[in-house]
Scaffold this active site. Structure first.
Site, PDB file in Angstrom:
ATOM      1  CG  PHE A  56      31.864   6.611  22.317  1.00 52.39           C
ATOM      2  CD1 PHE A  56      32.798   5.792  21.708  1.00 52.39           C
ATOM      3  CD2 PHE A  56      32.293   7.856  22.778  1.00 52.39           C
ATOM      4  CE1 PHE A  56      34.111   6.185  21.561  1.00 52.39           C
ATOM      5  CE2 PHE A  56      33.615   8.248  22.640  1.00 52.39           C
ATOM      6  CZ  PHE A  56      34.523   7.413  22.027  1.00 52.39           C
ATOM      7  CD  GLU A  57      30.686   6.130  17.003  1.00 55.59           C
ATOM      8  OE1 GLU A  57      30.261   5.511  16.017  1.00 55.59           O
ATOM      9  OE2 GLU A  57      30.418   7.332  17.222  1.00 55.59           O
ATOM     10  N   GLY A  58      28.511   1.857  19.824  1.00 54.83           N
ATOM     11  CA  GLY A  58      28.178   0.434  19.985  1.00 54.83           C
ATOM     12  C   GLY A  58      28.956  -0.167  21.138  1.00 54.83           C
TER      13      GLY A  58
END
Lengths: 566, 566
Positions: free
Chosen positions: B425-427
């Site tokens: 998540f978040e990249g």
């Protein structure tokens, strides 16, 4: 489709496995690629059709304790019956013992397919099969006649019962006590833990192959091997109780039991005081089975990742429809990295199995000792390499799936959970690494390593494709030399033991990879195998170099451990 | 005890964090180690006393969907109320916005403690806090007045709503549509997925910070940012529905929702068509929060491993009682390897936070641009480094515990499950790595990297302790040069992007490690930190070398991908 791809790779790798000439020379007729291919195909169909469908239930329902007995998941028993009835337990046992007399290499290939479908399910077969082989070799005729056919038919099952709460990696601390009472009958008292399939409802009787202390001799010298059934011959209870099932991260379908033994009647197997030696062959076979276990689980995760990556569309020109993520270089790298490691681990497992076959079948004592030394070197590598492979590849596959991989909608997180224990049981990574130093390198003066290096050098010409391997073999030789000289500097050597194990694994992997590039052939299957092997070889030298350096760093970096733990 | 050790390390590392002089110069009075220490101590007590006790229930019960709403686990709401009431949401917000005006570095330290106790719990605070900061900066006065105080008091919460089934890493494919109807009111229609805390019963109202397509412009240019509440101002439903909760491997306490938006009223935030830019600052802050998330979870696993290893007795002379396993070199290596990585990741997180503080507070435009360039370089490293650290250390800790670690009796398997999504998540790791190449190295001509290398060289003398760092900085410079020149050879560069990210991480880690050795002090806390840093530095060069070589290997090893996928 995933099983077909795997079976194709296995059949090809079996055909070109190392040392088949030697095996055929030792046991004429034992190398028969056509029969092998047919059996691998059958195993693939069985894995896909019978085992795969029950794995989700095994994971979801697990096993539970009801009224003092372990109850398994829906479908578990029916699948086990079919597994036994179809003869998968007897494949590699000698015909004299009621087996099919096929090589361990073929069994290894089939086990990889079964583990692709379900490691929790497949785990039950291993102690059954290996206990039968052990009893056939060393038990008295009565015990043999009573147990071997029942184990091979799957009507009864076996466990291996070693660990105790205070004796895990340190086997010499076993406290379970065996004593001989009236009528010369042995009875055991104590507690064993981490017993896979210690109890279940899949078979009528369970025989525990147990190490127990039969004298006051210190350490492993006081240990003998016993067969302890959960029920007596007349069906009466034998003082064997399940105390608990462990609630585990994964492998839910395989009940891990804490077992209590209260005056349970036991049969001594082999010589008194030589329990560990008697178990030796069984443990080698169990360790060998760990290799296709890891490869099979890794293959399963990889297959899911490939399927997902082909379908999943993301990225590319924003004005055009998105492209399949297999178009992205970083995704290609992830897939080929996994593929390379899986293909090479497969080859290592098969090579180790052929070497074990030679160790079992070779009639010349000196030659047999040579094969066994090589097996002793290859087995811990095959075992630990595959164990960590399975976890790493499951994690890398999850990464390819992204958020989807983190959910239970895809079977990748299950592989990750199942795989995490592989580098713990049957000897942790650390134990395998320490063993490699203390026994293989120091006690046996690196006999197995030297033999491997010589064989690999002779097998692969130092040309373009062979250059990375030869560079790594040279480096391995140097590092082995350094560590051999550190016999008196135990701490320095031990601080690099795991890196040394990894370096050995990379060298063996480099040998397999180079062989595959040379021999895998130019059809679709061969090209697929070679693509994976080429990727592995391309990254081999840098990956080996770091392990070589860490292996010989010495222990200065551990000096401040006291400060740290303060 | 574990929280105390962690708090001591955090206080010490905060005291000696880089660039504090610059921060104090920019914002006099903002650097106050005594106040920081007091707050860190308070955070440790809160983490241990309030959050830690609910984490097991969050994991066991998770969150469930009942009558269309998400119900959270026992104790979750009470702990959230105390978290908000004790002011932890307002720590680093400007005083003008109702915050305490303390630096992000201090917040980062506190977040590490909270994540030690429970990442699933702590995750709710991040969008709340960062959405409040974002709205304070860019929302219209009415929206600001309505939302900011409510978010900071925890009475309402916020989400970040970006991903869709066909738009994950590829944000430009978002299809959720925003259109303006009668009265100029925006309405959104579409589906969003992977929404953390998309619904719950912990607060009265939830505001979704959503990227939606407000025009037909292709890619990200058509996206605007909206605030979409789940209920209208008058309490009436707003067409926001939970469609599903994902069943995940871990982080069960944090409900991951698929959300449907059916004509939901929305407020445009910032300029139309500049949604991604408007979110930019919030996303930087969220990325920063990922760093202490990973470090906190790793610290939790490490603390369990240390405690277990001190108590567990195995091995040693068989005739004597067994020794604590901390006496074994390989166990010491495992503990120090984890400790080194954790201590260094902690330092990276704090350094990144100080740089962000400077980016926010610096009044000189040129200087601010410099700090922001450095932040843009450090943040993906801090984020991804910590993400993988948490998973790796949880796995290594499990290995120290052996079989025990594989069971639910110990909290290590929970950390492992929780941590696995951090690198997704978040990249994802891959996205961070590609971003590093395309934006940092190519588009911005390596401004941040150059700045980092120059600062690190100036900060650390090239003496005995500094030698490994300087060697790695030189290597990083070479590799960055090579990859900069591969702007037209995208595929070659991208095939080494992840290795380059890792090399950058090791270089930044080497800088932090060298600083810690110099500055950590000679009391018990300092010695502990230095022991960990020394181990990290001892392995730095070989570990960096392999990444340097893999980063510049080129893409030839991917050429056979077609053969492989055939």
């Amino acid at each position: 489709m995933p099983y077909r791809r795997q079976a194709e790779a296995l059949v090809r790798q079996l055909e070109i496995a190392p040392f088949l000439d030697a095996l055929e020379a030792e046991a004429p007729g034992s190398v028969d690629p056509d029969i092998w291919a047919a059996i691998v195909e059958q195993a693939a169909r069985f894995a896909e059709g019978v085992i795969d469908p029950v794995d989700a239930a095994l994971d979801r329902q697990g096993a539970s304790l009801r009224d003092g007995r372990v109850v398994t998941a829906d479908g578990h028993r029916a699948a086990w019956r079919r597994f036994a009835d179809d003869g998968w337990l007897t494949l590699a046992l000698p015909e004299a013992a009621g087996g099919q007399g096929l090589p361990l290499a073929l069994l290894t290939a089939c086990e990889e397919l079964f583990n692709h479908a379900s490691p929790a399910f497949t785990m039950l077969a291993t102690p059954n099969r290996t206990a039968a082989a052990m009893l056939e070799n060393v038990a008295d005729p009565t015990t043999r006649a009573a147990w071997v056919p029942q184990l091979l038919s799957g009507e009864w099952t076996a466990t291996i019962c070693i660990s105790e709460p205070d004796a895990g990696s340190d086997v010499g601390r076993i406290r379970t006590r065996a004593s001989r009472g009236e009528g010369g009958i042995w009875r055991v008292n104590g507690e064993k833990c981490w017993i896979s399939y210690g109890d279940h409802d899949l078979a009528a009787r369970i025989g525990h192959c147990m190490l127990a202390r039969s004298s006051d001799a210190i350490g492993v010298r006081g240990l003998s091997l016993f067969l302890v059934p959960n029920a007596r011959d007349d069906g009466a209870p034998n003082g064997v109780h399940v105390r608990r099932i462990e609630e585990k991260l994964g492998l839910h379908g395989s009940p891990t039991c804490v077992m209590g033994f209260d005056g349970a009647e036991a049969t001594l197997i082999g010589e008194e005081g030589r329990g560990l030696q008697t178990l030796f062959h069984m443990m080698l076979l169990m360790r060998l089975s760990c290799a296709p276990q890891g490869v099979g689980v890794a293959e399963a995760a990889l297959a899911t990742a490939i399927g997902y990556a082909r379908d999943r569309r993301q990225g590319g020109d924003p004005a055009a429809p998105p492209v399949a993520i297999t178009a992205h270089a970083d995704v290609q790298r992830q897939l080929l990295r996994m593929a390379g490691r899986v293909e090479i681990a497969r080859g290592i497992a098969l090579a180790a199995a052929v070497v074990m076959d030679l160790g079992e079948r070779c009639t010349d004592d000196e030659a047999r000792a040579g094969w066994l030394a090589l097996a002793q070197f290859l087995l811990p590598i095959a075992k630990d390499h595959s164990a960590r492979l399975a976890f790493d590849v499951a994690s890398e596959a999850l990464q390819v799936l992204g958020g989807a991989g983190y959910t239970k909608e895809w079977p990748v997180e299950r592989r990750l959970r199942d795989a995490r224990v592989f580098a713990v049981f049957e000897g942790t990574t650390g134990i395998q690494a320490i063993d490699l130093l203390h026994r293989r390198l120091w006690r046996e003066r690196g006999e197995g390593i030297k033999r491997f290096i010589a064989l690999a050098r002779a097998d692969v010409p130092n040309g373009e494709d062979g250059a990375p391997l030869h560079a790594v073999l040279n480096r391995l030789e140097e590092v082995a030399q350094v560590l051999s000289g550190w016999h008196e500097r135990t701490r320095d050597a031990e601080s690099g033991a795991t890196a040394f194990l990894d370096l050995c694994g990379l060298a063996v992997g480099g040998w397999i990879a180079t062989r595959l590039i040379t021999h895998a052939g130019d059809d679709a299957v061969g090209r697929r195998i070679r693509a994976a092997a080429r990727f592995f070889l391309a990254e081999l030298e840098p990956r080996a170099e770091v392990e070589a350096r860490l292996a010989t760093l010495g222990s200065a970096r551990l000096d401040a451990i006291g400060d740290y733990l303060d």
